[in-house]
Design a protein around this motif. Structure first.
Motif, short mmCIF file in Angstrom:
data_model
loop_
_atom_site.label_atom_id
_atom_site.label_comp_id
_atom_site.label_asym_id
_atom_site.label_seq_id
_atom_site.Cartn_x
_atom_site.Cartn_y
_atom_site.Cartn_z
N ARG A 7 32.75 40.28 51.82
CA ARG A 7 32.67 39.07 52.66
C ARG A 7 31.23 38.87 53.09
N GLY A 65 33.50 35.56 48.99
CA GLY A 65 33.98 36.89 48.65
C GLY A 65 33.35 37.33 47.34
N ASN A 116 37.38 32.94 45.36
CA ASN A 116 38.35 33.39 46.37
C ASN A 116 37.62 34.21 47.42
N ALA A 117 37.50 33.66 48.61
CA ALA A 117 36.78 34.33 49.69
C ALA A 117 37.51 35.57 50.20
N ALA A 118 38.78 35.74 49.82
CA ALA A 118 39.57 36.88 50.31
C ALA A 118 39.37 38.13 49.47
N THR A 119 38.69 38.02 48.32
CA THR A 119 38.43 39.20 47.49
C THR A 119 36.94 39.49 47.48
N ASP A 157 30.52 35.24 43.77
CA ASP A 157 31.98 35.20 43.87
C ASP A 157 32.50 34.57 42.59
#
Length: 486
Positions: A104, A109, A98-101, A94
Motif C-alpha cells: 500500500r 497496491g 487493485n489497491a487491496a493487493t 500496481d
C-alpha cells in the motif's frame, strides 16, 4: 430531492479521489532503450511534478508507453544523479489495478517495488514478499552514468515468482518515490497515475539484418572477449562461428591479456581466410588487440597512468575516397574509477588535437576519418562521455564525434553488457564514436537470444552461445567515407 442529493454526494466522492487519470498514448516512434531520448519526441508528458518539492531528489516529469513486449518509462529529474547507485529511490507498479493487493503506497497496491539504488526489487501479491533481480523482470535502465534523463524497460510478460505475472490488468498504476522523510513523490501525495497498456501494436519489432548493404563498405567491430576468450579451448569454436557470421574487416578487442598476436593471427587465417595475404594482428599494451585485413601503418600507445589499454592505429584501406583510417581502440578503467576515465578521455582528445587536427580555434577540424571504439566502462560520472561527444576539450565550433548508438538485432535495446549472476542491471559499456568524414550506413549489436530458428541455423549458433563467449556483446558498423579527406 433525495435523488439529487444522491448524485451530488457521488460527485463529491469522485472529486475526493483526486486521481491523475491519464490514458495510454502511443508514441510516434519506436522506443529504443539506449539512454538517448530523441525517440520519445511526440509522446505526451503523462505526469509532471512541481519543482523543488522534494528533498535530495526532485522528480520533474514521467512518460510511459509500451510496445508488444515491454513497458517503457522515461524519468526526468531536476538535477543529475546516478539512478543505479546509492540512492533511496523506488519505482512502484500496481500491475493488477487493485489497491487491496501488493504494497500500500500512496493509494495504490504495488506488486512490484524496484529499488534503484538497491539494484534489486520486491514482488508482493498478498501477504508474502520476495526479492527479485533484474533477470526476473528483464529490467533495463539507461544511461548507466549520471544524468537527469533515464529510460527503463520491463517485460510485460514478467512472472518473477511462482509463475505469477505482474501485469494482469490493462490499466496499471505507477509511482516514483524517494523513500525518506520529506522525499518527493510523482505523482504527488493523494494522486494516482493510471496507464492503459496498448494492445493494438501495428508494427512489432523486426529483427535487424546483419548483412552489409554495400560490398564497398568497411565493416568495423569491437568486442570485449572476457579474459582471453579467443584462446579458451571451450569458447574458441563459438568465437569462430560469430566472426564467420559477421565477416568483419577490422576488429578491436579487449581483455586479450595473455593472447599472443601470432596465435590470434592463425585463428583468423583459419576462420576467415583472405583471398590475398593474411590478417594483421597487433597486441598493444596489456589486453588491447587489433585484427585487420588492411595494412597497419602505425600503432601509437596512448597510456594514461596505470592504464596500458588505449592505442591509435593508422590503417591503410583500398576503399574509394578512404586512403587512411585512424582507429583508436580503448579499454578505459573499470568500475568506480571516475577520475581515471576522465583523464583517459582527456588524453585521447589531446592526442587527436595535437597530431590529427587542422585549423585553429573554433575552425579546428580532424584532418582524416577517425573512429574511437571499445569498452569505455561508462558508469558513474557522465564527464568521460561528454569529453568525447562535446566540443568542450577541442574548442571547435562543432563536436568531433557522434555516438553511433547501435541497438540489438533481436530487441529494441542498446545495452552491451549483461551478467545476470551480478546485481547490476544490463548496461551500455561499449561504444563506437565516429567523426563527420564517415557515414555509418548500417550498424547493430549482435545479440541472438530471441533470434528466429532459421537465422540461428544459418549462423550455426545457439541462442545462449554469446553468453558463453563473453559478458559483453559485439558492436558492428558498416562505414563508407562521405568525402575525400584530401
Amino acid at each position: 430531492m433525495y435523488k439529487n442529493n444522491y448524485w451530488f454526494f457521488i460527485f463529491l466522492f469522485l472529486l475526493s479521489l483526486n486521481h491523475t487519470q491519464l490514458m495510454g498514448q502511443k508514441c510516434h516512434n519506436r522506443i529504443i532503450v539506449d539512454g538517448l531520448m530523441h525517440d520519445w519526441e511526440g509522446c505526451e508528458t503523462y505526469c509532471s511534478d512541481k519543482i523543488d518539492d522534494g528533498k535530495d531528489v526532485d522528480f520533474t516529469r514521467m512518460w510511459v508507453t509500451n510496445d508488444e513486449k515491454y513497458l517503457f518509462i522515461r524519468i526526468q529529474l531536476a538535477k543529475p544523479l546516478s539512478l543505479v547507485d546509492y540512492n533511496s529511490l523506488f519505482l512502484e507498479i500496481d500491475g493488477d489495478h487493485n489497491a487491496a493487493t501488493g504494497y500500500r503506497v500512496n493509494g495504490i497496491g504495488a506488486e512490484l517495488g524496484w529499488g534503484f539504488g538497491l539494484r534489486y526489487g520486491f514482488y508482493k501479491h498478498f501477504s508474502s514478499a520476495d526479492y527479485i533481480s533484474n533477470l526476473d523482470v528483464r529490467y533495463v535502465i539507461l544511461p548507466s552514468f549520471t544524468s537527469t534523463d533515464f529510460e527503463i524497460a520491463i517485460k510485460l510478460d514478467a512472472a518473477p515468482i511462482r509463475n505469477e505475472k505482474i501485469f494482469t490488468a490493462d490499466t496499471i498504476e505507477i509511482l516514483l518515490w524517494d523513500k525518506q522523510v520529506g522525499g518527493d513523490l510523482l505523482p504527488d501525495s493523494g494522486h494516482v497515475f493510471h496507464y492503459v497498456i496498448q494492445k493494438d501494436i501495428s508494427s512489432p519489432y523486426q529483427p535487424l539484418s546483419i548483412e552489409p548493404p554495400f560490398e564497398t563498405s568497411l565493416r568495423l567491430m569491437t568486442w570485449n572477449v572476457f579474459y582471453d576468450g579467443l584462446i579458451d579451448t571451450i569458447r574458441q569454436p563459438i568465437f569462430g562461428k560469430v566472426f564467420k557470421a559477421i565477416q568483419p574487416d577490422i576488429i578491436v578487442m579487449q581483455e586479450c591479456w595473455h593472447s599472443q598476436a601470432n596465435e590470434v593471427k592463425q585463428l583468423f587465417d583459419q576462420w576467415l581466410p583472405l583471398q590475398k595475404g593474411s590478417w594483421k594482428v597487433i597486441h598493444t599494451g596489456e589486453g588491447l588487440m587489433l585484427v585487420s585485413r588492411y595494412p597497419v601503418v602505425k600503432a601509437d600507445p596512448i597510456f594514461v597512468g596505470d592504464n596500458r589499454n588505449i592505442a591509435a592505429y593508422s590503417i591503410k584501406t583500398d576503399l574509394f575516397n578512404l586512403d587512411t583510417l585512424l582507429l583508436i581502440g580503448v579499454h578505459l578503467s573499470c568500475c568506480a574509477q571516475d577520475n581515471e576515465r576522465i583523464a583517459e578521455t582527456q588524453a585521447i582528445m589531446h592526442y587527436l588535437g595535437k597530431h590529427y587536427s587542422i585549423g585553429r580555434n573554433e575552425d579546428k577540424l580532424l584532418r582524416l576519418p577517425v573512429v574511437i571504439a571499445g569498452d569505455f566502462n561508462l558508469v558513474g560520472s557522465e564527464i568521460p562521455y561528454r569529453n568525447i561527444v562535446s566540443n568542450q576539450l577541442t574548442g571547435a565550433r562543432e563536436p568531433w564525434f557522434t555516438d553511433l548508438a547501435p541497438h540489438q538485432i533481436d530487441r529494441p535495446m542498446a545495452y552491451t553488457w549483461r551478467d545476470y549472476s551480478k546485481v547490476f542491471s544490463p548496461s551500455r559499456l561499449d561504444y563506437i564514436f565516429y567523426s563527420p568524414l564517415f557515414n555509418p550506413i548500417h550498424s547493430y549489436i549482435f545479440n541472438i537470444l530471441y533470434l528466429d530458428e532459421n537465422s540461428l541455423k544459418r549462423y550455426g549458433l545457439k541462442p545462449t552461445d554469446l553468453r558463453i563467449c563473453s559478458d559483453h556483446l559485439p558492436l558492428v558498423v558498416d562505414f563508407v567515407p562521405t568525402v575525400s579527406p584530401k
